[in-house]
Scaffold this motif. Structure first.
Motif, PDB file in Angstrom:
ATOM      1  N   LEU A  84      52.251  25.205 -14.050  1.00  0.00           N
ATOM      2  CA  LEU A  84      51.710  26.559 -14.200  1.00  0.00           C
ATOM      3  C   LEU A  84      50.283  26.603 -13.680  1.00  0.00           C
ATOM      4  O   LEU A  84      49.464  25.734 -13.994  1.00  0.00           O
ATOM      5  N   PHE A  85      49.986  27.630 -12.916  1.00  0.00           N
ATOM      6  CA  PHE A  85      48.651  27.797 -12.352  1.00  0.00           C
ATOM      7  C   PHE A  85      47.862  28.746 -13.239  1.00  0.00           C
ATOM      8  O   PHE A  85      47.733  29.933 -12.954  1.00  0.00           O
ATOM      9  N   THR A  86      47.351  28.206 -14.312  1.00  0.00           N
ATOM     10  CA  THR A  86      46.604  28.965 -15.311  1.00  0.00           C
ATOM     11  C   THR A  86      45.116  28.946 -14.973  1.00  0.00           C
ATOM     12  O   THR A  86      44.663  28.101 -14.176  1.00  0.00           O
ATOM     13  N   PRO A  87      44.328  29.825 -15.576  1.00  0.00           N
ATOM     14  CA  PRO A  87      42.884  29.792 -15.336  1.00  0.00           C
ATOM     15  C   PRO A  87      42.262  28.427 -15.642  1.00  0.00           C
ATOM     16  O   PRO A  87      41.345  28.001 -14.948  1.00  0.00           O
ATOM     17  N   GLU A  88      42.771  27.737 -16.659  1.00  0.00           N
ATOM     18  CA  GLU A  88      42.231  26.415 -17.001  1.00  0.00           C
ATOM     19  C   GLU A  88      42.389  25.442 -15.834  1.00  0.00           C
ATOM     20  O   GLU A  88      41.490  24.646 -15.568  1.00  0.00           O
ATOM     21  N   LEU A  89      43.502  25.515 -15.140  1.00  0.00           N
ATOM     22  CA  LEU A  89      43.720  24.652 -13.976  1.00  0.00           C
ATOM     23  C   LEU A  89      42.886  25.121 -12.790  1.00  0.00           C
ATOM     24  O   LEU A  89      42.211  24.322 -12.133  1.00  0.00           O
ATOM     25  N   LEU A  90      42.910  26.417 -12.537  1.00  0.00           N
ATOM     26  CA  LEU A  90      42.234  26.963 -11.360  1.00  0.00           C
ATOM     27  C   LEU A  90      40.716  26.830 -11.421  1.00  0.00           C
ATOM     28  O   LEU A  90      40.058  26.794 -10.384  1.00  0.00           O
ATOM     29  N   HIS A  91      40.154  26.753 -12.634  1.00  0.00           N
ATOM     30  CA  HIS A  91      38.699  26.715 -12.780  1.00  0.00           C
ATOM     31  C   HIS A  91      38.152  25.320 -13.073  1.00  0.00           C
ATOM     32  O   HIS A  91      36.972  25.188 -13.413  1.00  0.00           O
ATOM     33  N   LEU A  92      38.980  24.304 -12.938  1.00  0.00           N
ATOM     34  CA  LEU A  92      38.474  22.944 -13.118  1.00  0.00           C
ATOM     35  C   LEU A  92      37.485  22.622 -12.005  1.00  0.00           C
ATOM     36  O   LEU A  92      37.689  22.984 -10.850  1.00  0.00           O
ATOM     37  N   GLY A  93      36.442  21.935 -12.361  1.00  0.00           N
ATOM     38  CA  GLY A  93      35.481  21.486 -11.357  1.00  0.00           C
ATOM     39  C   GLY A  93      35.987  20.249 -10.649  1.00  0.00           C
ATOM     40  O   GLY A  93      37.154  19.856 -10.796  1.00  0.00           O
ATOM     41  N   PRO A  94      35.114  19.604  -9.887  1.00  0.00           N
ATOM     42  CA  PRO A  94      35.505  18.391  -9.157  1.00  0.00           C
ATOM     43  C   PRO A  94      35.972  17.281 -10.106  1.00  0.00           C
ATOM     44  O   PRO A  94      35.413  17.097 -11.185  1.00  0.00           O
ATOM     45  N   ILE A  95      36.984  16.553  -9.658  1.00  0.00           N
ATOM     46  CA  ILE A  95      37.565  15.456 -10.438  1.00  0.00           C
ATOM     47  C   ILE A  95      37.638  14.226  -9.540  1.00  0.00           C
ATOM     48  O   ILE A  95      38.021  14.318  -8.368  1.00  0.00           O
ATOM     49  N   ASP A  96      37.311  13.076 -10.116  1.00  0.00           N
ATOM     50  CA  ASP A  96      37.393  11.815  -9.379  1.00  0.00           C
ATOM     51  C   ASP A  96      38.716  11.096  -9.638  1.00  0.00           C
ATOM     52  O   ASP A  96      39.291  10.513  -8.727  1.00  0.00           O
ATOM     53  N   THR A  97      39.153  11.114 -10.886  1.00  0.00           N
ATOM     54  CA  THR A  97      40.370  10.399 -11.264  1.00  0.00           C
ATOM     55  C   THR A  97      41.165  11.235 -12.250  1.00  0.00           C
ATOM     56  O   THR A  97      40.607  11.833 -13.166  1.00  0.00           O
ATOM     57  N   ILE A  98      42.473  11.248 -12.038  1.00  0.00           N
ATOM     58  CA  ILE A  98      43.406  11.866 -12.975  1.00  0.00           C
ATOM     59  C   ILE A  98      44.179  10.720 -13.613  1.00  0.00           C
ATOM     60  O   ILE A  98      44.659   9.830 -12.910  1.00  0.00           O
ATOM     61  N   LEU A  99      44.266  10.724 -14.915  1.00  0.00           N
ATOM     62  CA  LEU A  99      45.030   9.715 -15.634  1.00  0.00           C
ATOM     63  C   LEU A  99      46.244  10.371 -16.276  1.00  0.00           C
ATOM     64  O   LEU A  99      46.169  11.516 -16.729  1.00  0.00           O
ATOM     65  N   GLY A 100      47.327   9.643 -16.341  1.00  0.00           N
ATOM     66  CA  GLY A 100      48.522  10.138 -17.021  1.00  0.00           C
ATOM     67  C   GLY A 100      49.315   8.981 -17.595  1.00  0.00           C
ATOM     68  O   GLY A 100      49.742   8.097 -16.862  1.00  0.00           O
ATOM     69  N   SER A 101      49.472   8.980 -18.899  1.00  0.00           N
ATOM     70  CA  SER A 101      50.199   7.910 -19.559  1.00  0.00           C
ATOM     71  C   SER A 101      51.593   8.386 -19.937  1.00  0.00           C
ATOM     72  O   SER A 101      51.740   9.272 -20.781  1.00  0.00           O
ATOM     73  N   ASP A 102      52.593   7.825 -19.294  1.00  0.00           N
ATOM     74  CA  ASP A 102      54.006   8.099 -19.573  1.00  0.00           C
ATOM     75  C   ASP A 102      54.355   9.584 -19.459  1.00  0.00           C
ATOM     76  O   ASP A 102      55.132  10.112 -20.249  1.00  0.00           O
ATOM     77  N   CYS A 103      53.806  10.250 -18.467  1.00  0.00           N
ATOM     78  CA  CYS A 103      54.148  11.653 -18.217  1.00  0.00           C
ATOM     79  C   CYS A 103      55.561  11.794 -17.658  1.00  0.00           C
ATOM     80  O   CYS A 103      56.232  12.790 -17.914  1.00  0.00           O
ATOM     81  N   PHE A 104      55.997  10.805 -16.920  1.00  0.00           N
ATOM     82  CA  PHE A 104      57.312  10.868 -16.277  1.00  0.00           C
ATOM     83  C   PHE A 104      58.403  10.346 -17.226  1.00  0.00           C
ATOM     84  O   PHE A 104      59.079   9.379 -16.948  1.00  0.00           O
ATOM     85  N   TYR A 105      58.548  11.015 -18.352  1.00  0.00           N
ATOM     86  CA  TYR A 105      59.532  10.608 -19.364  1.00  0.00           C
ATOM     87  C   TYR A 105      60.860  11.330 -19.221  1.00  0.00           C
ATOM     88  O   TYR A 105      61.844  10.943 -19.831  1.00  0.00           O
ATOM     89  N   ASP A 106      60.893  12.412 -18.416  1.00  0.00           N
ATOM     90  CA  ASP A 106      62.102  13.223 -18.277  1.00  0.00           C
ATOM     91  C   ASP A 106      62.140  13.786 -16.861  1.00  0.00           C
ATOM     92  O   ASP A 106      61.199  14.464 -16.440  1.00  0.00           O
TER      93      ASP A 106
END
Length: 190
Positions: A84-106
């Motif tokens: 979903l392209f929500t305001p929270e996603l669209l208004h994020l500033g610069p990011i160096d690293t994205i972390l995700g622990s066990d997101c690919f569960y399904d």
């Protein structure tokens, strides 16, 4: 709170590379108990923890983890719902690293995750997505979705950051605990 087996492995990755997290901006997606993000914050990163905007209880768990670890005032907690392209996603500033622990569960959420990650990497071309994954089925694959969203994936060998998966988080859960760590970036052909 229970920490799934993937979170300690990803937290170990962060700790092993702690010097590269100092003064970086880190977004943890699907944070849950937020162990990898908390370790990144303790290593000097500016951290944003996120979990589904549709699950306020998950966001409260992130806030409680921050409070329990003495970082409540310095770590942002936001609702990001994969795909979903929500305001929270669209208004994020610069990011160096994205972390995700066990997101690919399904497999039903694989594309939603990669749509979100692709958007973030497109807007942060030097960023990377580092994720831990517990192998659940040998026929699950991201390959076609990685290609579709112009992403490349490299497996990071656990031994290169001293991860021990023989007794993950003192877990005695039945079944497979085969954990992998991947680095996903934009394909160089983009």
């Amino acid at each position: 709170m229970y920490t799934w087996p993937c979170a300690p492995v990803l937290a170990q990755y962060v700790w092993h590379h702690r010097h590269s997290f100092t003064n970086c901006t880190v977004l943890e997606i699907g944070a849950g108990t937020a162990l990898p993000g908390i370790v990144a914050a303790k290593c000097g990163a500016q951290v944003i923890l996120s979990d589904s905007g549709q699950l306020p209880k998950c966001l409260r768990n992130c806030q409680m983890s921050c409070q329990a670890n003495g970082i409540a005032g310095s770590v942002a907690v936001i609702g990001l719902t994969w795909g979903l392209f929500t305001p929270e996603l669209l208004h994020l500033g610069p990011i160096d690293t994205i972390l995700g622990s066990d997101c690919f569960y399904d497999p039903a959420v694989f594309e939603d995750i990669l749509v979100t990650v692709s958007y973030l990497l497109e807007h942060n071309p030097r960023a990377q997505f580092v994720c831990s994954y517990q192998e659940r089925a040998s026929d699950w694959s991201l390959e076609h979705l990685l290609h579709k969203w112009n992403l490349s994936c490299t497996e990071l060998k656990l031994a290169t950051f001293d991860a021990d998966t023989t007794n993950i988080a003192d877990s005695n859960l039945p079944g497979s605990h085969t954990i992998h760590v991947f680095q996903i970036t934009r394909s160089s052909s983009s």
